[in-house]
Enzyme design. Structure first.
Site, mmCIF file in Angstrom:
data_model
loop_
_atom_site.group_PDB
_atom_site.id
_atom_site.type_symbol
_atom_site.label_atom_id
_atom_site.label_comp_id
_atom_site.label_asym_id
_atom_site.label_seq_id
_atom_site.Cartn_x
_atom_site.Cartn_y
_atom_site.Cartn_z
ATOM 1 N N HIS A 113 0.940 -1.223 0.087
ATOM 2 C CA HIS A 113 -0.064 0.074 0.162
ATOM 3 C C HIS A 113 0.855 1.289 -0.101
ATOM 4 O O HIS A 113 2.110 1.248 0.684
ATOM 5 C CB HIS A 113 -0.809 0.015 1.275
ATOM 6 N N ASP B 278 -14.485 3.498 6.778
ATOM 7 C CA ASP B 278 -13.249 4.434 6.007
ATOM 8 C C ASP B 278 -13.702 4.989 4.726
ATOM 9 O O ASP B 278 -13.383 6.279 4.497
ATOM 10 C CB ASP B 278 -12.140 3.590 5.330
ATOM 11 N N ARG C 265 -13.134 13.416 5.620
ATOM 12 C CA ARG C 265 -11.838 13.939 6.103
ATOM 13 C C ARG C 265 -11.394 14.886 4.634
ATOM 14 O O ARG C 265 -10.814 15.856 4.920
ATOM 15 C CB ARG C 265 -10.712 12.995 6.195
ATOM 16 N N SER D 19 -6.889 4.069 8.917
ATOM 17 C CA SER D 19 -7.469 4.192 7.532
ATOM 18 C C SER D 19 -6.596 3.099 6.624
ATOM 19 O O SER D 19 -7.180 2.164 5.977
ATOM 20 C CB SER D 19 -7.468 5.402 6.633
ATOM 21 N N LYS E 49 -7.837 -1.268 6.260
ATOM 22 C CA LYS E 49 -8.088 -1.531 4.769
ATOM 23 C C LYS E 49 -7.230 -2.877 4.470
ATOM 24 O O LYS E 49 -7.479 -4.075 4.001
ATOM 25 C CB LYS E 49 -7.965 -0.580 3.800
HETATM 26 N N1 URA Z 1 -4.278 6.417 2.034
HETATM 27 C C1 URA Z 1 -5.250 6.089 2.928
HETATM 28 O O1 URA Z 1 -5.786 4.760 2.054
HETATM 29 N N2 URA Z 1 -5.800 6.645 3.901
HETATM 30 C C2 URA Z 1 -5.424 7.833 4.022
HETATM 31 O O2 URA Z 1 -6.048 8.286 5.163
HETATM 32 C C3 URA Z 1 -4.435 8.430 3.550
HETATM 33 C C4 URA Z 1 -3.829 7.833 2.355
#
Ligand code: URA
Length: 425
Positions: A82, A161, A168, A183, A187
């Site tokens: 990620h 999220d 946000r 966040s 995931k």
């Molecule tokens: N990437 C994400 O998945 N979440 C965030 O809050 C910032 C970057």
């Protein structure tokens, strides 16, 4: 409990209990806590932060707001990756097939781009026919059959999220460590892989503007991963200039193909081989960067990438099609010297205005547009030489040209750059 009391407690800098965090998040997903109270809560976190325990409770509460993917039917150690967001970041497109070509299964869910940042899913969708929505069964079967799949994030995963990120984004509360860490990690935990590589970007084009914050975010996420039994490594990477040479969906697919064919720039090729070496290590496969590079050069990763494109309905002929942008405008250097800055954020926003990115979630993309840089930071340039090409489907005004040129900064001294700044494991 009352939302207002929890908001006030955080606003005044106190530590919340697990029950308070859970009550608020569950209420938000259920619709009983409204957006305005959640915005105030996010802003209180922005200013007062959270303890490690609170971040962990927030993350696991978020995981519990959706489905969790079970990848146990796929044999072997499943690895995931990620990035916290970048400009011109096509790394996944090369890294995933490269790692999969060593026999490591990669079942990856990716996101879409917003604002100055791009999203892997949008890039893949620029290939005619490519399907990013798959059922869980199809997703798992494809990884069992060919070793890799990249699909869009399921709506059923981490519902908190989806709601919170959108909120946000419009309340100036994205760039705060507790909310980014929860966040990202909620995931990744819900997506089911055994091991996780995190690319924490730092610099002008990233959410983390300085190395200290990037290090804190990386450490927080590595701890969160370890606490739930997922091997997690974070690399802090430079996002002061765009990654590689291109920004824009079709243009980035073409650059990824160049790298997969062994014809990419040395710096970005080396960077991806280093990331692949770390990701392979997370699956207990020890290789040198040189061995990884050989695998890239012998076409194994390209074959995996093509196999994935075909398995997900993509047209192989269209994959190699050049951009059909109507206008290609050369940008030349006004003076001789060395490129000293190519601010990622500015060029990301410029590409967005060409249609390559979204200002708001509902915007449609123009896959063909974007920017290709002929020179990157640290390289010599002669006055009049082409520094970049703009690919557009609209006439580029004088104003836009001036703005573009202003952001190509040239100095008399050569600046050193390095893609991987630090590894946190
Ligand atoms: N990437 C994400 O998945 N979440 C965030 O809050 C910032 C970057």
């Amino acid at each position: 409990m009352r939302a207002v009391d929890i908001i006030q407690k955080k606003r005044d800098g106190f530590e919340l209990t697990k029950e308070e965090i859970q009550w608020l998040i569950d209420g938000y997903v259920a619709g009983t806590v409204p957006d305005y109270q959640m915005s105030a809560f996010a802003m209180a976190i922005y200013f007062k932060g959270m303890t490690t325990r609170e971040i962990s409770d927030l993350t696991m509460t978020m995981v519990g707001t959706g489905q969790q993917i079970d990848l146990s039917e796929i044999s072997g150690i499943k690895v995931d990756k990620h990035s916290t967001g970048g400009v011109g970041d096509k790394v996944t497109l090369i890294l995933v097939p490269l790692v999969a070509s060593f026999g490591v299964p990669v079942a990856k869910m990716s996101g879409r781009g917003l604002g100055h940042t791009g999203g892997t899913i949008d890039k893949l969708e620029s290939v005619k026919g490519f399907q990013v929505e798959r059922s869980q069964e199809e997703f798992i079967k494809q990884v069992q059959d060919i070793g890799l799949s990249v699909i869009g994030q399921s709506d059923q995963l981490v519902k908190a999220d989806k709601l919170l990120y959108a909120l946000r984004d419009v309340t100036a509360t994205v760039d705060t460590i507790p909310l980014i860490a929860s966040s990202v990690m909620s995931k990744k935990i819900a997506a089911g892989a055994d091991s996780i590589l995190l690319d924490v970007t730092v610099g002008e084009g990233a959410f983390m503007k300085n190395i200290e914050d990037a290090r804190r975010l990386a450490q927080t996420m590595v701890e969160l991963g370890k606490a739930v039994g997922r091997r997690t490594i974070a690399v802090i990477t430079d996002m002061s200039q765009p990654v590689g040479t291109s920004i824009g969906n079709r243009l980035e697919i073409l650059e990824a193909l160049e790298i997969l064919q062994g014809k990419g720039r040395e710096d970005v090729t080396h960077f991806i081989c280093e990331l692949a070496q770390i990701m392979l290590g997370l699956a207990n496969i020890e290789k040198t960067v040189e061995e990884v590079r050989e695998q890239l050069m012998n076409g194994s990763a390209l074959r995996k990438f093509e196999a994935m494109i075909q398995a997900q309905g993509g047209d192989l002929e269209d994959l190699y099609r050049p951009s059909s942008a109507q206008y290609i405008v050369d940008i030349t250097a006004d003076q001789s010297g060395f490129i000293s800055e190519l601010p990622a954020m500015e060029f990301g926003l410029f590409a967005m205005r060409l249609g390559a990115g979204r200002a708001v979630k509902s915007d449609n993309l123009d896959y063909e547009t974007g920017i290709v840089f002929e020179k990157k930071v640290g390289e010599a340039v002669q006055s009049g030489e082409v520094v970049a090409k703009i690919y557009a489907n609209q006439k580029i005004s004088e104003e836009m040209l001036t703005e573009f040129k202003k952001n190509v900064r040239i100095d008399v001294e050569r600046k050193k750059v390095s893609e991987i700044i630090e590894v946190i494991s």
